[in-house]
Design a protein around this motif. Structure first.
Motif, mmCIF file in Angstrom:
data_model
loop_
_atom_site.group_PDB
_atom_site.id
_atom_site.type_symbol
_atom_site.label_atom_id
_atom_site.label_comp_id
_atom_site.label_asym_id
_atom_site.label_seq_id
_atom_site.Cartn_x
_atom_site.Cartn_y
_atom_site.Cartn_z
ATOM 1 N N ARG A 26 16.320 -13.806 5.904
ATOM 2 C CA ARG A 26 15.756 -12.523 5.326
ATOM 3 C C ARG A 26 14.354 -12.804 4.969
ATOM 4 O O ARG A 26 13.907 -13.893 4.603
ATOM 5 C CB ARG A 26 16.522 -12.243 4.062
ATOM 6 N N PRO A 27 13.524 -11.551 5.128
ATOM 7 C CA PRO A 27 12.165 -11.835 4.630
ATOM 8 C C PRO A 27 12.131 -11.794 2.918
ATOM 9 O O PRO A 27 12.800 -11.198 2.436
ATOM 10 C CB PRO A 27 11.442 -10.515 5.068
ATOM 11 N N GLU A 28 11.038 -12.558 2.559
ATOM 12 C CA GLU A 28 10.957 -12.510 1.135
ATOM 13 C C GLU A 28 9.390 -12.428 0.727
ATOM 14 O O GLU A 28 8.535 -13.275 1.405
ATOM 15 C CB GLU A 28 11.264 -13.955 0.512
ATOM 16 N N LEU A 29 9.082 -11.731 -0.322
ATOM 17 C CA LEU A 29 7.630 -11.653 -0.783
ATOM 18 C C LEU A 29 7.356 -12.968 -1.427
ATOM 19 O O LEU A 29 8.009 -13.441 -2.024
ATOM 20 C CB LEU A 29 7.440 -10.307 -1.608
ATOM 21 N N THR A 30 6.077 -13.466 -1.059
ATOM 22 C CA THR A 30 5.614 -14.641 -1.931
ATOM 23 C C THR A 30 5.136 -14.022 -3.322
ATOM 24 O O THR A 30 4.592 -12.957 -3.534
ATOM 25 C CB THR A 30 4.493 -15.420 -1.057
ATOM 26 N N LEU A 31 5.357 -15.082 -4.101
ATOM 27 C CA LEU A 31 4.915 -14.786 -5.489
ATOM 28 C C LEU A 31 3.589 -14.411 -5.794
ATOM 29 O O LEU A 31 3.125 -13.280 -6.429
ATOM 30 C CB LEU A 31 5.319 -15.932 -6.406
ATOM 31 N N ILE A 32 2.533 -14.922 -5.291
ATOM 32 C CA ILE A 32 1.195 -14.584 -5.287
ATOM 33 C C ILE A 32 0.776 -13.157 -4.787
ATOM 34 O O ILE A 32 0.138 -12.620 -5.262
ATOM 35 C CB ILE A 32 0.154 -15.629 -4.480
ATOM 36 N N LYS A 33 1.513 -12.725 -3.677
ATOM 37 C CA LYS A 33 1.316 -11.515 -2.890
ATOM 38 C C LYS A 33 2.094 -10.245 -3.563
ATOM 39 O O LYS A 33 2.079 -9.158 -2.838
ATOM 40 C CB LYS A 33 1.108 -11.698 -1.565
ATOM 41 N N ARG A 34 2.867 -10.552 -4.431
ATOM 42 C CA ARG A 34 3.975 -9.634 -4.775
ATOM 43 C C ARG A 34 3.500 -8.210 -4.959
ATOM 44 O O ARG A 34 4.147 -7.263 -4.871
ATOM 45 C CB ARG A 34 4.764 -10.121 -5.999
ATOM 46 N N TRP A 35 2.335 -8.102 -5.524
ATOM 47 C CA TRP A 35 2.071 -6.719 -6.161
ATOM 48 C C TRP A 35 0.485 -6.213 -5.451
ATOM 49 O O TRP A 35 0.160 -5.291 -5.512
ATOM 50 C CB TRP A 35 1.284 -6.743 -7.579
ATOM 51 N N HIS A 36 0.383 -6.776 -4.250
ATOM 52 C CA HIS A 36 -0.539 -6.314 -3.392
ATOM 53 C C HIS A 36 0.318 -5.329 -2.335
ATOM 54 O O HIS A 36 0.929 -5.419 -1.882
ATOM 55 C CB HIS A 36 -1.119 -7.564 -2.252
ATOM 56 N N PHE A 37 -0.558 -4.252 -2.211
ATOM 57 C CA PHE A 37 -0.284 -3.103 -1.435
ATOM 58 C C PHE A 37 0.130 -3.436 0.133
ATOM 59 O O PHE A 37 1.351 -3.126 0.350
ATOM 60 C CB PHE A 37 -1.133 -1.816 -1.433
ATOM 61 N N ASP A 38 -0.624 -4.384 0.820
ATOM 62 C CA ASP A 38 -0.467 -4.756 1.992
ATOM 63 C C ASP A 38 0.935 -5.660 2.382
ATOM 64 O O ASP A 38 1.661 -5.687 3.186
ATOM 65 C CB ASP A 38 -1.602 -5.065 2.761
ATOM 66 N N ALA A 39 1.148 -6.387 1.186
ATOM 67 C CA ALA A 39 2.154 -6.990 1.306
ATOM 68 C C ALA A 39 3.464 -6.441 1.090
ATOM 69 O O ALA A 39 4.520 -6.877 1.597
ATOM 70 C CB ALA A 39 1.881 -8.292 0.036
ATOM 71 N N VAL A 40 3.586 -5.504 0.214
ATOM 72 C CA VAL A 40 4.726 -4.672 0.228
ATOM 73 C C VAL A 40 4.938 -3.816 1.389
ATOM 74 O O VAL A 40 6.109 -3.701 1.779
ATOM 75 C CB VAL A 40 4.471 -3.519 -1.129
ATOM 76 N N ILE A 41 3.770 -3.219 1.798
ATOM 77 C CA ILE A 41 4.123 -2.679 3.210
ATOM 78 C C ILE A 41 4.729 -3.518 4.309
ATOM 79 O O ILE A 41 5.523 -3.264 5.131
ATOM 80 C CB ILE A 41 2.749 -2.071 3.756
ATOM 81 N N ALA A 42 4.324 -4.837 4.333
ATOM 82 C CA ALA A 42 4.599 -5.630 5.374
ATOM 83 C C ALA A 42 6.125 -5.939 4.872
ATOM 84 O O ALA A 42 7.078 -6.260 5.953
ATOM 85 C CB ALA A 42 3.926 -7.074 5.487
ATOM 86 N N PHE A 43 6.660 -6.175 3.727
ATOM 87 C CA PHE A 43 7.835 -6.475 3.459
ATOM 88 C C PHE A 43 8.764 -5.477 3.783
ATOM 89 O O PHE A 43 9.970 -5.672 4.449
ATOM 90 C CB PHE A 43 7.909 -6.747 1.875
ATOM 91 N N LEU A 44 8.565 -4.241 3.684
ATOM 92 C CA LEU A 44 9.298 -3.010 3.763
ATOM 93 C C LEU A 44 9.481 -2.872 5.450
ATOM 94 O O LEU A 44 10.393 -2.614 5.886
ATOM 95 C CB LEU A 44 8.749 -1.761 3.381
ATOM 96 N N ALA A 45 8.518 -3.348 6.225
ATOM 97 C CA ALA A 45 8.377 -3.242 7.640
ATOM 98 C C ALA A 45 9.425 -4.323 8.030
ATOM 99 O O ALA A 45 10.148 -4.023 8.795
ATOM 100 C CB ALA A 45 7.103 -3.519 8.257
ATOM 101 N N ALA A 46 9.388 -5.506 7.341
ATOM 102 C CA ALA A 46 10.335 -6.756 7.933
ATOM 103 C C ALA A 46 11.728 -6.279 7.536
ATOM 104 O O ALA A 46 12.581 -6.439 8.375
ATOM 105 C CB ALA A 46 9.825 -8.043 7.100
#
Length: 100
Positions: A26-46
């Motif tokens: 499973r994909p997981e957001l890293t703690l440092i990038k948790r609130w970055h817009f691009d990170a959230v988009i990448a997580f939803l894509a995954a």
């Protein structure tokens, strides 16, 4: 760009930049990038790529109103919208206004 290639591209970008990391399968957001817009988009894509390959495809749908993916769990398999309370209601209201 086709929808699936868009999802693969978003997932690959997230993995390459370190915004998401695999935690087992499973994909997981890293703690440092948790609130970055691009990170959230990448997580939803995954998550969408994972859903595409693990959920029953005949029941995986895209909402015509908002474009979100949803799993059709209705008995007959004829659900149209991701949510009747939001997209379904808005669609019916807009159709009603067209007839007035």
């Amino acid at each position: 760009m086709q929808p699936l290639s868009f999802l693969f591209s978003g997932t690959a970008t997230g993995l390459a930049t370190g915004s998401i990391e695999p935690n087992g399968a499973r994909p997981e957001l890293t703690l440092i990038k948790r609130w970055h817009f691009d990170a959230v988009i990448a997580f939803l894509a995954a998550l969408s790529v994972e859903a595409y390959f693990t959920l029953p495809r005949e029941r995986l749908r895209s909402c015509p109103r908002c474009g979100w993916l949803f799993l059709d769990t209705s008995r007959g398999g004829k659900r149209r919208w991701c949510s009747m309370q939001t997209c379904g209601n808005r669609e019916k209201v807009s159709r009603h206004r067209e007839h007035i």
